[in-house]
Design a protein around this motif. Sequence first.
Motif, PDB file in Angstrom:
ATOM      1  N   ARG A   1       7.178  13.949   0.615  1.00 25.54           N
ATOM      2  CA  ARG A   1       8.458  13.360   1.001  1.00 25.54           C
ATOM      3  C   ARG A   1       9.537  13.566  -0.039  1.00 25.54           C
TER       4      ARG A   1
ATOM      5  N   ALA B   1       9.355  -0.835   8.892  1.00 26.05           N
ATOM      6  CA  ALA B   1       8.159  -0.368   9.581  1.00 26.05           C
ATOM      7  C   ALA B   1       7.691  -1.432  10.582  1.00 26.05           C
TER       8      ALA B   1
ATOM      9  N   LEU C   1       0.815  -1.213   0.000  1.00 25.75           N
ATOM     10  CA  LEU C   1       0.000   0.000   0.000  1.00 25.75           C
ATOM     11  C   LEU C   1       0.848   1.262   0.000  1.00 25.75           C
ATOM     12  N   GLY C   2       2.104   1.147   0.433  1.00 27.03           N
ATOM     13  CA  GLY C   2       2.997   2.294   0.416  1.00 27.03           C
ATOM     14  C   GLY C   2       3.393   2.665  -1.002  1.00 27.03           C
TER      15      GLY C   2
ATOM     16  N   PRO D   1       1.851  -1.650  10.002  1.00 30.64           N
ATOM     17  CA  PRO D   1       2.339  -0.533  10.810  1.00 30.64           C
ATOM     18  C   PRO D   1       2.880   0.548   9.889  1.00 30.64           C
TER      19      PRO D   1
ATOM     20  N   ALA E   1       0.604   4.458  -2.758  1.00 27.53           N
ATOM     21  CA  ALA E   1       0.385   5.840  -2.325  1.00 27.53           C
ATOM     22  C   ALA E   1       1.290   6.810  -3.069  1.00 27.53           C
TER      23      ALA E   1
ATOM     24  N   LEU F   1       5.559   3.472   9.149  1.00 25.07           N
ATOM     25  CA  LEU F   1       6.902   3.838   9.579  1.00 25.07           C
ATOM     26  C   LEU F   1       6.879   5.135  10.378  1.00 25.07           C
TER      27      LEU F   1
ATOM     28  N   ILE G   1      11.560   3.863   2.306  1.00 31.82           N
ATOM     29  CA  ILE G   1      10.382   3.068   2.648  1.00 31.82           C
ATOM     30  C   ILE G   1       9.113   3.868   2.383  1.00 31.82           C
ATOM     31  N   PRO G   2       8.253   3.373   1.519  1.00 36.60           N
ATOM     32  CA  PRO G   2       7.040   4.120   1.213  1.00 36.60           C
ATOM     33  C   PRO G   2       6.059   4.105   2.381  1.00 36.60           C
ATOM     34  N   ILE G   3       5.379   5.199   2.571  1.00 33.16           N
ATOM     35  CA  ILE G   3       4.392   5.300   3.654  1.00 33.16           C
ATOM     36  C   ILE G   3       2.989   5.277   3.032  1.00 33.16           C
ATOM     37  N   PRO G   4       2.119   4.397   3.544  1.00 30.76           N
ATOM     38  CA  PRO G   4       0.790   4.270   2.935  1.00 30.76           C
ATOM     39  C   PRO G   4      -0.093   5.479   3.214  1.00 30.76           C
ATOM     40  N   ASP G   5       0.246   6.598   2.651  1.00 31.23           N
ATOM     41  CA  ASP G   5      -0.544   7.814   2.788  1.00 31.23           C
ATOM     42  C   ASP G   5      -0.147   8.751   1.651  1.00 31.23           C
ATOM     43  N   PRO G   6      -1.042   8.933   0.668  1.00 33.40           N
ATOM     44  CA  PRO G   6      -0.678   9.727  -0.510  1.00 33.40           C
ATOM     45  C   PRO G   6      -0.292  11.154  -0.158  1.00 33.40           C
TER      46      PRO G   6
ATOM     47  N   TYR H   1      -7.362   6.206   0.788  1.00 27.82           N
ATOM     48  CA  TYR H   1      -6.555   6.204   2.013  1.00 27.82           C
ATOM     49  C   TYR H   1      -7.195   6.999   3.136  1.00 27.82           C
TER      50      TYR H   1
ATOM     51  N   VAL I   1       1.264  12.226   2.570  1.00 26.63           N
ATOM     52  CA  VAL I   1       2.628  12.202   3.093  1.00 26.63           C
ATOM     53  C   VAL I   1       3.619  11.926   1.953  1.00 26.63           C
ATOM     54  N   GLU I   2       3.269  10.994   1.071  1.00 28.32           N
ATOM     55  CA  GLU I   2       4.170  10.619  -0.019  1.00 28.32           C
ATOM     56  C   GLU I   2       4.460  11.796  -0.953  1.00 28.32           C
ATOM     57  N   GLU I   3       3.461  12.643  -1.170  1.00 24.43           N
ATOM     58  CA  GLU I   3       3.645  13.795  -2.048  1.00 24.43           C
ATOM     59  C   GLU I   3       4.726  14.732  -1.505  1.00 24.43           C
TER      60      GLU I   3
END
Lengths: 338, 332
Positions: free
Chosen positions: B279, B226, A215-216, A259, A219, A261, B268-273, A243, B275-277
Amino acid sequence: MENLLRVRDLKTSFFTYAGEVRAVDGVSFEVAVGEAVAIVGESGCGKSVTAMSLLRLIPEPGKVLAGSVELGGRDLLRLKEREMRHVRGNDISMVFQDPMTSLNPVLTIGTQLAEAIRQHQKVEKDKARARAIETLEMVKIPSPDKRLAQYPHQLSGGMRQRVMMAMALSCHPRLVIADEPTTSLDVTIQAQIIELLKEIKKATGMSIILITHNLGVVAGLATRVIVMYAGKIVEYGPVKEIYQIPQHPYTWGLLKSVPRLDAAEKRRLVPIYGQPPDLLKPPAGCRFHPRCDHAMKVCREKEAPFVPVNGNGEHRVACWLQHPAAPAVAGFKKGVPA
Amino acid sequence: MSVGGGGNGEILVRVENLKKWFPVAAAGLSFAAKREWVQAVDDVSFEIAKGETLGLVGESGCGKTTVGRTVARLYEPTAGKVVFDGQSIYELPAEEMRQVRRKIQMIFQDPYASLNPRMTVGDIVGEPIDINRLATGEARKNRIFELLETVGLNREHASRFPHEFSGGQRQRIGLARSLAADPSFIICDEPISALDVSIQAQVVNMLQDLQEKMGLTYLFIAHDLAMVKHISNRVAVMYLGKIVEVADGYELYAHPVHPYTTALLSAIPIPDPGVEEERRRIILEGDVPSPINPPSGCHFRTRCRLAQPVCSEKEPELVDRGAGQKVACWVT
């Protein structure tokens, strides 16, 4: 946005000795020009079979039973095999998960790349070689002319995946299907490959179907997300909505069971209990109901309709909790983003 | 240069300057060719307190699995020392080692390959009981049932075979087996990497519950930072056979010091678009060098954006930077 690909009610089954496995059971979606759509779900949910069905690469005993796959006004499922071969590579190409086994170990990189180019386009050998070097440059492989003479075992996993991408891009397709392109790679290499995919997408305007369970990765790359469970789409919508206001308890579960990060404190993970169903005999009603904390009587009996979550209909979900008569669920925001 | 334990707990495992080198055939056919070595683990030291979980992360080939196996003495070390519960285990004769190994158990990555397909689940779980002569007859059977129930399976499962179970259930069987000899220390080598995300959470929660209930100590080896941060008290980051940084997981995320840790975290990708934008990624160039001829000085210097001349001349040691954070770097 203009649609490049339109999939309607796709059904693919495998006819095994034990019976019919409905791997993909009525899947519909679109991919716009220049867009990246992610298909997420766990092993066996039908995401790879969906991709293979688009290219008509389903092996025996599998069969595409129904539906349509329209690309630029043509239904790929009705093309002759000869015409389909022209579509593969030229219009749609694929990057596979395992760069270790999808390259031929006894042929050089150059031979394999040139083969792919000459298979799909009528060009002379030296022209194909020049094109091969060009595509290797595109995927940022250092000293590409030297690499052409090398064999797959002489390259690292990340380099091999770049070669696979070069091969997929060599004929400038309009759509690339990337099936778990980074799953077998380390995270720092995964970051390189994802960054590269983004750059190429921007530079060429191609569309991407990204198949993954991570899922990361979704995103960071996708604009829209399709969530599959047991052969069906349970939810789809723009990446931010999926999301921020996931509507299906399965999507919800997927997001809560990993989890983050950047989590500031320890929070117990919320697993999805039980196992995905056996597709030989999928449960009646909603296929997720045996694992759902919010299952109601209707969920066990009738399949939920696919309903829009908000006005524009871009975000849809198949869940009975959307029904006006369904009870409110704590912590669950129904409908329009707050 | 050892790594201090978390909290005030008593130290259960102390690893000192551990080395494990594997011989490889030299290139070419010359008889005069010198033997070469894969320096899989090269001078690693750490401590784990009783009841603590130490996470060990790193990319493929960094030596994290070899650390786990050498600590359990499944591999004989090339050099170094492991003190477990006051005993230096590499000096123990076979019979005494058997007594100690009862206390040190392992869970493996591949739930398909780590269970014998021809044994029933009851016999798989019962094997440590038999080997250590802990129980026989009715008592053995009851102990097996109890273990299966501990890991969320039931007694009917004892007569079945591994192929009848899913990946997540098999990992539970592996866990039941590791608990059978009543261990105090479990080395978990990528126990969840082969599982689907929804099943991973089930297994991780169970590992945490068992730790709380039985006071277990874990060495949790994985590449998923993570997840490692989530389950561990402290996290050690490995690169090419060495520990480059160790700290409390949250501290490590908030204030990474070693350039490799920083790059690893940013990858490490974070599952939140959203936040990803925002980073910014530090993309590491190239691949990990071969552990046969690792770079001189700091092993990471060939990919490090901050490398200085000193990095190629001398190897940095793990130095305490306060608050239990230890870093091996000349520059940061």
